[in-house]
Design a protein around this motif. Sequence first.
Motif, PDB file in Angstrom:
ATOM      1  N   HIS A 158       0.825  -1.206   0.000  1.00  0.00           N
ATOM      2  CA  HIS A 158       0.000   0.000   0.000  1.00  0.00           C
ATOM      3  C   HIS A 158       0.864   1.264   0.000  1.00  0.00           C
ATOM      4  O   HIS A 158       2.010   1.219  -0.451  1.00  0.00           O
ATOM      5  CB  HIS A 158      -0.946  -0.047   1.199  1.00  0.00           C
ATOM      6  CG  HIS A 158      -1.844  -1.250   1.191  1.00  0.00           C
ATOM      7  ND1 HIS A 158      -2.806  -1.458   0.230  1.00  0.00           N
ATOM      8  CD2 HIS A 158      -1.898  -2.334   2.013  1.00  0.00           C
ATOM      9  CE1 HIS A 158      -3.437  -2.605   0.461  1.00  0.00           C
ATOM     10  NE2 HIS A 158      -2.894  -3.160   1.542  1.00  0.00           N
ATOM     11  N   GLU A 159       0.365   2.353   0.531  1.00  0.00           N
ATOM     12  CA  GLU A 159       0.966   3.663   0.335  1.00  0.00           C
ATOM     13  C   GLU A 159       2.420   3.743   0.805  1.00  0.00           C
ATOM     14  O   GLU A 159       3.287   4.243   0.092  1.00  0.00           O
ATOM     15  CB  GLU A 159       0.128   4.735   1.064  1.00  0.00           C
ATOM     16  CG  GLU A 159      -1.253   4.979   0.465  1.00  0.00           C
ATOM     17  CD  GLU A 159      -2.246   3.908   0.892  1.00  0.00           C
ATOM     18  OE1 GLU A 159      -1.886   3.104   1.777  1.00  0.00           O
ATOM     19  OE2 GLU A 159      -3.369   3.854   0.347  1.00  0.00           O
ATOM     20  N   ARG A 160       2.716   3.233   1.987  1.00  0.00           N
ATOM     21  CA  ARG A 160       4.073   3.340   2.550  1.00  0.00           C
ATOM     22  C   ARG A 160       4.826   2.017   2.395  1.00  0.00           C
ATOM     23  O   ARG A 160       5.603   1.618   3.245  1.00  0.00           O
ATOM     24  CB  ARG A 160       3.974   3.739   4.028  1.00  0.00           C
ATOM     25  CG  ARG A 160       3.285   5.081   4.241  1.00  0.00           C
ATOM     26  CD  ARG A 160       3.080   5.408   5.704  1.00  0.00           C
ATOM     27  NE  ARG A 160       4.341   5.715   6.375  1.00  0.00           N
ATOM     28  CZ  ARG A 160       4.854   5.018   7.385  1.00  0.00           C
ATOM     29  NH1 ARG A 160       4.224   3.928   7.815  1.00  0.00           N
ATOM     30  NH2 ARG A 160       5.979   5.374   7.970  1.00  0.00           N
ATOM     31  N   ARG A 161       4.633   1.379   1.275  1.00  0.00           N
ATOM     32  CA  ARG A 161       5.167   0.035   1.085  1.00  0.00           C
ATOM     33  C   ARG A 161       6.692   0.000   1.031  1.00  0.00           C
ATOM     34  O   ARG A 161       7.309  -0.940   1.553  1.00  0.00           O
ATOM     35  CB  ARG A 161       4.580  -0.586  -0.179  1.00  0.00           C
ATOM     36  CG  ARG A 161       4.788   0.217  -1.452  1.00  0.00           C
ATOM     37  CD  ARG A 161       4.069  -0.426  -2.628  1.00  0.00           C
ATOM     38  NE  ARG A 161       4.212   0.325  -3.863  1.00  0.00           N
ATOM     39  CZ  ARG A 161       3.407   1.315  -4.232  1.00  0.00           C
ATOM     40  NH1 ARG A 161       2.408   1.674  -3.439  1.00  0.00           N
ATOM     41  NH2 ARG A 161       3.598   1.956  -5.371  1.00  0.00           N
ATOM     42  N   TYR A 163       8.885   2.011   2.494  1.00  0.00           N
ATOM     43  CA  TYR A 163       9.406   2.179   3.851  1.00  0.00           C
ATOM     44  C   TYR A 163       9.265   0.878   4.642  1.00  0.00           C
ATOM     45  O   TYR A 163      10.207   0.430   5.304  1.00  0.00           O
ATOM     46  CB  TYR A 163       8.641   3.307   4.560  1.00  0.00           C
ATOM     47  CG  TYR A 163       8.869   3.378   6.046  1.00  0.00           C
ATOM     48  CD1 TYR A 163      10.033   3.928   6.558  1.00  0.00           C
ATOM     49  CD2 TYR A 163       7.919   2.883   6.943  1.00  0.00           C
ATOM     50  CE1 TYR A 163      10.251   3.990   7.924  1.00  0.00           C
ATOM     51  CE2 TYR A 163       8.123   2.931   8.303  1.00  0.00           C
ATOM     52  CZ  TYR A 163       9.299   3.497   8.792  1.00  0.00           C
ATOM     53  OH  TYR A 163       9.516   3.541  10.139  1.00  0.00           O
ATOM     54  N   ASP A 259       4.345  -2.163  10.530  1.00  0.00           N
ATOM     55  CA  ASP A 259       4.483  -1.529   9.213  1.00  0.00           C
ATOM     56  C   ASP A 259       4.402  -2.564   8.096  1.00  0.00           C
ATOM     57  O   ASP A 259       3.728  -2.345   7.084  1.00  0.00           O
ATOM     58  CB  ASP A 259       5.819  -0.779   9.137  1.00  0.00           C
ATOM     59  CG  ASP A 259       5.859   0.418  10.075  1.00  0.00           C
ATOM     60  OD1 ASP A 259       4.920   1.224  10.028  1.00  0.00           O
ATOM     61  OD2 ASP A 259       6.814   0.537  10.850  1.00  0.00           O
ATOM     62  N   THR A 262       0.776  -3.893   7.813  1.00  0.00           N
ATOM     63  CA  THR A 262      -0.181  -2.900   7.348  1.00  0.00           C
ATOM     64  C   THR A 262      -0.004  -2.598   5.866  1.00  0.00           C
ATOM     65  O   THR A 262      -0.987  -2.433   5.130  1.00  0.00           O
ATOM     66  CB  THR A 262      -0.036  -1.601   8.166  1.00  0.00           C
ATOM     67  OG1 THR A 262      -0.194  -1.902   9.556  1.00  0.00           O
ATOM     68  CG2 THR A 262      -1.086  -0.581   7.760  1.00  0.00           C
ATOM     69  N   GLU A 263       1.244  -2.534   5.418  1.00  0.00           N
ATOM     70  CA  GLU A 263       1.501  -2.145   4.033  1.00  0.00           C
ATOM     71  C   GLU A 263       1.509  -3.320   3.064  1.00  0.00           C
ATOM     72  O   GLU A 263       1.395  -3.119   1.855  1.00  0.00           O
ATOM     73  CB  GLU A 263       2.839  -1.403   3.949  1.00  0.00           C
ATOM     74  CG  GLU A 263       2.915  -0.165   4.822  1.00  0.00           C
ATOM     75  CD  GLU A 263       1.796   0.831   4.533  1.00  0.00           C
ATOM     76  OE1 GLU A 263       1.391   0.951   3.364  1.00  0.00           O
ATOM     77  OE2 GLU A 263       1.321   1.467   5.488  1.00  0.00           O
ATOM     78  N   ASP A 323      -6.899   1.663  12.704  1.00  0.00           N
ATOM     79  CA  ASP A 323      -6.769   0.887  11.471  1.00  0.00           C
ATOM     80  C   ASP A 323      -6.941  -0.589  11.820  1.00  0.00           C
ATOM     81  O   ASP A 323      -6.234  -1.124  12.674  1.00  0.00           O
ATOM     82  CB  ASP A 323      -5.396   1.149  10.841  1.00  0.00           C
ATOM     83  CG  ASP A 323      -5.227   0.468   9.496  1.00  0.00           C
ATOM     84  OD1 ASP A 323      -5.355  -0.765   9.435  1.00  0.00           O
ATOM     85  OD2 ASP A 323      -4.935   1.167   8.508  1.00  0.00           O
ATOM     86  N   TYR A 376     -11.279  -4.677   2.517  1.00  0.00           N
ATOM     87  CA  TYR A 376     -10.516  -3.660   1.789  1.00  0.00           C
ATOM     88  C   TYR A 376     -10.784  -3.736   0.292  1.00  0.00           C
ATOM     89  O   TYR A 376     -10.856  -2.700  -0.392  1.00  0.00           O
ATOM     90  CB  TYR A 376      -9.024  -3.838   2.068  1.00  0.00           C
ATOM     91  CG  TYR A 376      -8.169  -2.771   1.433  1.00  0.00           C
ATOM     92  CD1 TYR A 376      -8.021  -1.524   2.033  1.00  0.00           C
ATOM     93  CD2 TYR A 376      -7.524  -2.998   0.212  1.00  0.00           C
ATOM     94  CE1 TYR A 376      -7.242  -0.536   1.444  1.00  0.00           C
ATOM     95  CE2 TYR A 376      -6.750  -2.021  -0.384  1.00  0.00           C
ATOM     96  CZ  TYR A 376      -6.615  -0.798   0.238  1.00  0.00           C
ATOM     97  OH  TYR A 376      -5.850   0.192  -0.357  1.00  0.00           O
ATOM     98  N   HIS A 380     -11.873  -0.310  -0.035  1.00  0.00           N
ATOM     99  CA  HIS A 380     -10.571   0.355  -0.194  1.00  0.00           C
ATOM    100  C   HIS A 380     -10.255   1.279   0.977  1.00  0.00           C
ATOM    101  O   HIS A 380      -9.704   2.375   0.814  1.00  0.00           O
ATOM    102  CB  HIS A 380     -10.538   1.145  -1.518  1.00  0.00           C
ATOM    103  CG  HIS A 380     -10.717   0.280  -2.717  1.00  0.00           C
ATOM    104  ND1 HIS A 380      -9.744  -0.585  -3.177  1.00  0.00           N
ATOM    105  CD2 HIS A 380     -11.796   0.111  -3.541  1.00  0.00           C
ATOM    106  CE1 HIS A 380     -10.191  -1.231  -4.241  1.00  0.00           C
ATOM    107  NE2 HIS A 380     -11.437  -0.842  -4.482  1.00  0.00           N
ATOM    108  N   THR A 381     -10.609   0.825   2.139  1.00  0.00           N
ATOM    109  CA  THR A 381     -10.237   1.503   3.374  1.00  0.00           C
ATOM    110  C   THR A 381     -10.181   0.478   4.490  1.00  0.00           C
ATOM    111  O   THR A 381     -10.891  -0.543   4.452  1.00  0.00           O
ATOM    112  CB  THR A 381     -11.240   2.621   3.746  1.00  0.00           C
ATOM    113  OG1 THR A 381     -10.815   3.246   4.963  1.00  0.00           O
ATOM    114  CG2 THR A 381     -12.643   2.065   3.931  1.00  0.00           C
TER     115      THR A 381
END
Length: 545
Positions: A158-161, A163, A259, A262-263, A323, A376, A380-381
Amino acid sequence: MISPENILNWILFTPLAGAALVLLIPGERRNLIRLLSNVTMLAGFLVSLPLVGWFDKTNPGFQFTLSAEWIPSLGVRYELGIDGISFWLVLLTTLLGFLAVLSSWAFIQERVKEYYIMFLLLQTGMLGVFMALDLFLFYVFWEVMLVPMYFIIGIWGHERRLYAAIKFFLYTLFGSVLMLLGILGLYFFHAGVHQSGGVCPSVGVAGHTVAEVYTFSVPVYLDFARALPFEWQFWIFWAFFISFAIKVPMFPFHTWLPDAHTEAPTAGSVILAGVLLKMGSYGLMRFSLPMFPDAAIHAVPYVVGLSLIAIIYGALVCLMQKDMKKLIAYSSVSHMGFVTLGIFALNQAGLEGSLLQQINHGLSTGALFLIVGLLYERRHTREISEFGGLSTPMPMFAAIYLIISLASLGMPLLNGFVGEFVILVGTWQVNRMWAVMAAVGIILAAAYLLWLYQRVMFGEVTNPKNKTLKDINLREAMTLVPLVVLCFWIGVYPQPYFEAMRASIQQVVARVHGAAKPPAPVAAPVQTPAPPAAPAASEEAPATR
């Protein structure tokens, strides 16, 4: 074609063969790639099922063993085998691998070919970790597993993948380097004992061939390492322990996990929780306890303290999450704290409960990540506040979600209760205060899991986007129903699981508490020699320099 003599090769290389076939398919044939990958993972699971009938539950040693020369000049062999500790973990890996790939059918739309190749390579690496009976081979599979997971998180996350992927890679690589130093310490100490004329209970006296002097064999070191001087045990134990603690992950090495969970894509989270974390706890049971018993006993207060912190801290942090996926990720920190607590109770009940809880956590937490991924894909959330009242449009989903939540929090007649209860029994036998403190984590688990379920599933459907959500389809039911069945099976009738692991765990307990001491102490070498360049098979071991 499949027999007890070669079944481990079949299980290990079926995913690798599937990856090779996928590599030959043009990238635009996406459905064919998906179909072949799913068939391959299903075949891998089916190939592993004969283990259930062939496995000898009364044998504490390694079974289905394979051995062949690989790098003779260094004493490295291709050596595979499983015992009661790795038996269930191999079956768990083949099952969750198939379900995770099946869950990816609709979610992965970009670079489909590369995604499935990475997943099949990852499956091979994970299976190799649980099967390897050569420390060098174990380390190779340990590192092979790292690369595909890095790409799965970094490309399809996802967004911070990026990292999360880099953080996962660096943490795990740091632990791997420490483990490599520990392996090399064992390797050269073992060779040095022979060179200096010391006695090794696994081989005999000095003067053996190079292949016997230089070895990475796990069965050899299970006897040899226990007789090491305490100062050597101490340092090698901690080198192994930190590597495994990062993988579990134990507090304070846990920060990469939320992290990464989540990602990662849904299937990546399922495998992270269901299998990769178990590689750390497996390493503790396979290497840290039986090889370095004196150092393990010395470390008990410190490891138990960290385990109790993880149980309570992880549960408290779950109560603060907004989350869904991050909440379940932190719940893994808490649940794996029970696993390490049971391991370092150093008794039969603690170790049996810990191994069963590893299976339980893989089933229930893997199912929770599948459930979050299912939501999701529709919305998509993952924000908890975006949901509410989903039991009305999704009644079948609500029923499955409730069962899995109860299994995860340890409700009687479900799998989580059995594992946690046996761990607490083993801990109580050692220290009652430890058991009381761990029980607080069970109460907190009920709080955060039921609170999450209440906020997502109950009440009025206040968000219009939730009113038209579709209930689970056949493919999604195929990924969740088998896990629900296993949760009930273990909760109602766990005896087959305990029977398969009992003999091997009894042997670990005997090694830790000295019931089978080696025949003679190992003398420290005068100087550790370097391995020869290219010895012949019958060549004598080189003289001490």
